[in-house]
Design an enzyme around this catalytic site. Structure first.
Site, PDB file in Angstrom:
ATOM      1  N   LYS A  22       0.831  -1.215   0.000  1.00 38.19           N
ATOM      2  CA  LYS A  22       0.000   0.000   0.000  1.00 38.19           C
ATOM      3  C   LYS A  22       0.857   1.253   0.000  1.00 38.19           C
ATOM      4  CE  LYS A  22      -2.178   2.171   3.972  1.00 38.19           C
ATOM      5  NZ  LYS A  22      -1.382   3.319   4.107  1.00 38.19           N
ATOM      6  N   ASN A  23       1.864   1.277   0.883  1.00 41.01           N
ATOM      7  CA  ASN A  23       2.610   2.537   1.031  1.00 41.01           C
ATOM      8  C   ASN A  23       3.595   2.802  -0.108  1.00 41.01           C
ATOM      9  OD1 ASN A  23       1.103   3.243   3.197  1.00 41.01           O
ATOM     10  ND2 ASN A  23       2.600   2.601   4.744  1.00 41.01           N
ATOM     11  N   ASP A 116      -5.303   9.007   8.510  1.00 39.02           N
ATOM     12  CA  ASP A 116      -5.605   8.304   9.754  1.00 39.02           C
ATOM     13  C   ASP A 116      -5.416   9.191  10.977  1.00 39.02           C
ATOM     14  OD1 ASP A 116      -6.245   5.789   8.788  1.00 39.02           O
ATOM     15  OD2 ASP A 116      -4.135   5.295   8.497  1.00 39.02           O
ATOM     16  N   ARG A 121       0.587  14.773  12.820  1.00 42.44           N
ATOM     17  CA  ARG A 121       1.403  14.345  11.681  1.00 42.44           C
ATOM     18  C   ARG A 121       1.829  15.577  10.883  1.00 42.44           C
ATOM     19  NH1 ARG A 121      -1.371   9.251   8.787  1.00 42.44           N
ATOM     20  NH2 ARG A 121       0.754   8.834   8.109  1.00 42.44           N
ATOM     21  N   PRO A 122       2.812  16.323  11.419  1.00 44.30           N
ATOM     22  CA  PRO A 122       3.225  17.540  10.727  1.00 44.30           C
ATOM     23  C   PRO A 122       3.880  17.249   9.374  1.00 44.30           C
ATOM     24  CG  PRO A 122       4.619  17.116  12.657  1.00 44.30           C
ATOM     25  CD  PRO A 122       3.552  16.061  12.646  1.00 44.30           C
ATOM     26  N   ILE A 123       3.936  18.266   8.486  1.00 44.77           N
ATOM     27  CA  ILE A 123       4.608  18.090   7.192  1.00 44.77           C
ATOM     28  C   ILE A 123       5.699  19.155   7.021  1.00 44.77           C
ATOM     29  CG2 ILE A 123       2.746  16.859   6.000  1.00 44.77           C
ATOM     30  CD1 ILE A 123       2.019  19.559   4.688  1.00 44.77           C
ATOM     31  N   ASP A 124       6.227  19.634   8.151  1.00 40.04           N
ATOM     32  CA  ASP A 124       7.254  20.687   8.085  1.00 40.04           C
ATOM     33  C   ASP A 124       8.494  20.251   7.297  1.00 40.04           C
ATOM     34  OD1 ASP A 124       7.259  19.021  10.578  1.00 40.04           O
ATOM     35  OD2 ASP A 124       9.261  19.874  10.775  1.00 40.04           O
ATOM     36  N   ASP A 307       3.525   0.517  12.003  1.00 36.10           N
ATOM     37  CA  ASP A 307       2.302  -0.009  11.383  1.00 36.10           C
ATOM     38  C   ASP A 307       1.996  -1.436  11.829  1.00 36.10           C
ATOM     39  OD1 ASP A 307       2.222   2.382  10.066  1.00 36.10           O
ATOM     40  OD2 ASP A 307       3.033   1.596   8.188  1.00 36.10           O
ATOM     41  N   ILE A 330       7.273   6.293  17.056  1.00 36.28           N
ATOM     42  CA  ILE A 330       6.964   7.082  15.848  1.00 36.28           C
ATOM     43  C   ILE A 330       5.647   7.827  16.059  1.00 36.28           C
ATOM     44  CG2 ILE A 330       6.637   6.985  13.332  1.00 36.28           C
ATOM     45  CD1 ILE A 330       9.404   6.024  14.131  1.00 36.28           C
TER      46      ILE A 330
HETATM   47  N1  EPU Z   1       7.278  13.989  11.048  1.00 38.87           N
HETATM   48  C1  EPU Z   1       7.430  15.302  11.377  1.00 38.87           C
HETATM   49  N2  EPU Z   1       7.493  16.233  10.363  1.00 38.87           N
HETATM   50  C2  EPU Z   1       7.385  15.895   9.065  1.00 38.87           C
HETATM   51  C3  EPU Z   1       7.216  14.539   8.724  1.00 38.87           C
HETATM   52  C4  EPU Z   1       7.157  13.598   9.739  1.00 38.87           C
HETATM   53  O1  EPU Z   1       7.529  15.666  12.552  1.00 38.87           O
HETATM   54  O2  EPU Z   1       7.430  16.774   8.191  1.00 38.87           O
HETATM   55  C5  EPU Z   1       7.251  12.953  12.110  1.00 38.87           C
HETATM   56  C6  EPU Z   1       5.887  12.267  12.218  1.00 38.87           C
HETATM   57  O3  EPU Z   1       5.010  12.984  13.041  1.00 38.87           O
HETATM   58  C7  EPU Z   1       6.269  10.910  12.771  1.00 38.87           C
HETATM   59  C8  EPU Z   1       7.638  10.645  12.135  1.00 38.87           C
HETATM   60  O4  EPU Z   1       8.132  11.922  11.747  1.00 38.87           O
HETATM   61  O5  EPU Z   1       6.436  10.973  14.151  1.00 38.87           O
HETATM   62  C9  EPU Z   1       7.644   9.727  10.935  1.00 38.87           C
HETATM   63  O6  EPU Z   1       6.659  10.155  10.014  1.00 38.87           O
HETATM   64  P1  EPU Z   1       6.755   9.825   8.468  1.00 38.87           P
HETATM   65  O7  EPU Z   1       6.812  11.111   7.717  1.00 38.87           O
HETATM   66  O8  EPU Z   1       7.813   8.830   8.230  1.00 38.87           O
HETATM   67  O9  EPU Z   1       5.336   9.161   8.188  1.00 38.87           O
HETATM   68  P2  EPU Z   1       4.412   9.361   6.940  1.00 38.87           P
HETATM   69  O10 EPU Z   1       5.230   9.466   5.724  1.00 38.87           O
HETATM   70  O11 EPU Z   1       3.384  10.404   7.177  1.00 38.87           O
HETATM   71  C10 EPU Z   1       4.289   6.835   6.367  1.00 38.87           C
HETATM   72  C11 EPU Z   1       3.218   5.826   6.168  1.00 38.87           C
HETATM   73  C12 EPU Z   1       2.598   5.479   7.507  1.00 38.87           C
HETATM   74  C13 EPU Z   1       3.679   4.966   8.435  1.00 38.87           C
HETATM   75  C14 EPU Z   1       4.809   5.990   8.551  1.00 38.87           C
HETATM   76  C15 EPU Z   1       5.979   5.509   9.371  1.00 38.87           C
HETATM   77  C16 EPU Z   1       2.349   6.319   3.991  1.00 38.87           C
HETATM   78  C17 EPU Z   1       1.255   6.898   3.185  1.00 38.87           C
HETATM   79  N3  EPU Z   1       2.199   6.379   5.303  1.00 38.87           N
HETATM   80  O12 EPU Z   1       3.654   7.972   6.920  1.00 38.87           O
HETATM   81  O13 EPU Z   1       1.677   4.441   7.233  1.00 38.87           O
HETATM   82  O14 EPU Z   1       3.124   4.728   9.705  1.00 38.87           O
HETATM   83  O15 EPU Z   1       5.295   6.314   7.228  1.00 38.87           O
HETATM   84  O16 EPU Z   1       6.519   4.365   8.818  1.00 38.87           O
HETATM   85  O17 EPU Z   1       3.324   5.800   3.477  1.00 38.87           O
HETATM   86  C18 EPU Z   1      -0.117   3.021   7.688  1.00 38.87           C
HETATM   87  O18 EPU Z   1       0.141   2.429   6.626  1.00 38.87           O
HETATM   88  O19 EPU Z   1      -0.896   2.557   8.549  1.00 38.87           O
HETATM   89  C19 EPU Z   1       0.517   4.321   7.944  1.00 38.87           C
HETATM   90  C20 EPU Z   1       0.037   5.213   8.805  1.00 38.87           C
END
Ligand code: EPU
Length: 424
Positions: A22-23, A116, A121-124, A307, A330
């Site tokens: 999926k991811n 979810d 879940r910041p995107i900074d 996950d 995480i």
């Molecule tokens: N984070 C920040 N700032 C950012 C980005 C992330 O603080 O700009 C923090 C997050 O809050 C978290 C950590 O960094 O604590 C890791 O987040 P990451 O960015 O790696 O997660 P994501 O890309 O939003 C993906 C998967 C998630 C999975 C995580 C961790 C996708 C679409 N989603 O999320 O999948 O839990 O990586 O492996 O690929 C799931 O499939 O159930 C799911 C939630």
């Protein structure tokens, strides 16, 4: 809204085939718009997230066609259009259109992503990356508006504050066509990142180091898909079925897996007493036996995946004695499953973001709700273990990410049905 209805307590056996990750899929579909020629993805899972991404593609006049496990995407007549809220809110991964649109058009307008409910879940880090490439990012009326300077984006060295999967993928997509070299330091190392890099490299991108913490990208003028891309197997779906097999299996063979992607998970469940035989790309999980309690701390790949912390929980509940501990480093607030499991009689609680689990001899069926995808997977396994009927509301969250789940569970002998929830 959908409901999953399970009559539990039946030992499950047989074979299950794992779908494409999926991811990976949810990044590869947006990344397809970087190609000037039609794209073919093989091994695509049948999940609601794919349907939602196809709807988003159609908003940009990108025609897509999904048949069996093959998804064809034709971005030849793409029009640059804003992607406001609506569907964007239905899945987190819609944020990959930021990087993909930037890479293709040098600009993007994308509604703030939903997804979810697993805590903040910041995107900074995504935004920091786009800005380092020269983009201007504004957040207006719940929309992210990104523009590039007249001369286009340029390569840059970006050090991520944490190895974010999403930021790593988004920066790769935005920088594949930027001028010069981009370096992402402290990059995420998940297998899905390698899958994206392979997909883009086969279209003419130059990305090196994917799977390590330093990724180097040399910008190219444009990308063209030439060959079909087969998506890697879903390691989280595989881990979910391993957990199910370890709790209630009577001998289950799980096919289409890459064992190495599951190393930390397998080490943990084998330490608990789950007996597994691995062959080339299959795992046989022996009938469930006595299990020892354990402690789990999630971390970035290659550590124990966040996950899988909820799907593994029923295994800990099945242990004979001791106190289990799960710490999700995480997403510490990813605890939506706990209250629901307690309704089923589970001895589980959370204190200061530490999940404490005690052996629970028997779960009983009741009405629960899947707040998010992996909480749903955990409740699904709990329902299969429990006596009586379990009704999981909001089963749509399970269907978002688990390929053909009803079909696969029935093949193993489960009494499971997915139906529309009655109007209340
Ligand atoms: N984070 C920040 N700032 C950012 C980005 C992330 O603080 O700009 C923090 C997050 O809050 C978290 C950590 O960094 O604590 C890791 O987040 P990451 O960015 O790696 O997660 P994501 O890309 O939003 C993906 C998967 C998630 C999975 C995580 C961790 C996708 C679409 N989603 O999320 O999948 O839990 O990586 O492996 O690929 C799931 O499939 O159930 C799911 C939630």
């Amino acid at each position: 809204m959908k409901q999953m209805i399970i009559h539990g307590g039946k030992p499950l056996q047989g074979d299950v085939w794992i779908g494409g990750a999926k991811n990976s899929t949810v990044a590869l579909i947006p990344a397809s718009i970087l190609s000037r020629t039609p794209v073919t993805l093989e091994g695509v899972p049948k999940i609601a997230d794919v349907d939602n991404l196809m709807d988003l593609l159609s908003e940009m006049d990108v025609v897509s066609d999904f048949h069996n496990t093959t998804l064809r995407i034709n971005p030849e007549h793409i029009k640059m259009s804003p992607l406001p809220s609506g569907k964007i809110k239905s899945l987190r991964a819609s944020y990959y259109f930021m990087g993909a649109l930037l890479g293709r058009f040098g600009k993007a307008v994308v509604g703030f992503p939903g997804g979810d409910d697993i805590g903040p879940r910041p995107i900074d880090q995504h935004i920091k990356g786009f800005e380092a490439l020269g983009a201007c990012v504004k957040n207006e009326n719940d929309q992210i508006k990104i523009t590039s300077p007249a001369e286009g984006l340029h390569g840059a060295t970006i050090h991520l504050a944490m190895p974010s999967v999403g930021a790593t993928m988004n920066i790769i997509m935005a920088s594949v066509t930027a001028k010069g070299q981009t370096i992402i330091d402290n990059a995420a190392k998940e297998p899905e990142i390698i899958d994206l890099a392979t997909f883009l490299n086969n279209m003419g991108a130059i990305i090196r180091g994917a799977g390590t913490d330093s990724i180097r990208i040399e910008g190219v003028k444009q990308l063209q898909a030439k060959t079909p891309h087969t998506i890697i197997p879903d390691r989280i779906e595989a881990g979910t079925y391993i957990s199910l097999a370890g709790c209630i299996g009577n001998g289950i063979c799980i096919h289409n897996i890459i064992e190495e992607h599951l190393d930390s998970y397998l080490a943990k469940v084998e330490e608990m007493g789950v007996v597994i035989d691995a062959t080339e790309d299959s795992l046989y999980v022996y009938p469930a036996g006595d299990l020892k309690m354990t402690q789990i701390r999630t971390s970035s790949y290659p550590g124990f995946a966040t996950d899988l912390q909820q799907p593994v929980t029923p295994l800990l509940l099945s242990a004979k004695s001791g106190e289990g501990v799960i710490i999700d480093q995480i997403y510490p607030k990813r605890i939506g499953h706990i209250e629901q499991l307690r309704k089923m009689g589970a001895d589980i609680k959370v204190e200061d973001n530490i999940i404490l689990i005690h052996p629970t001899a028997k779960l009983h069926g009741t009405k629960v709700s899947a707040g998010e995808i992996r909480a749903g997977a955990c409740l699904m396994i709990a329902g299969l273990m429990a006596d009586g009927e379990t009704v999981i509301d909001n089963a749509d969250n399970i269907l978002r990410g688990y390929d053909r789940v009803q079909e696969k569970l029935r093949l193993l002998g489960a009494d499971v049905k997915i139906q529309d929830a009655p109007n209340e």
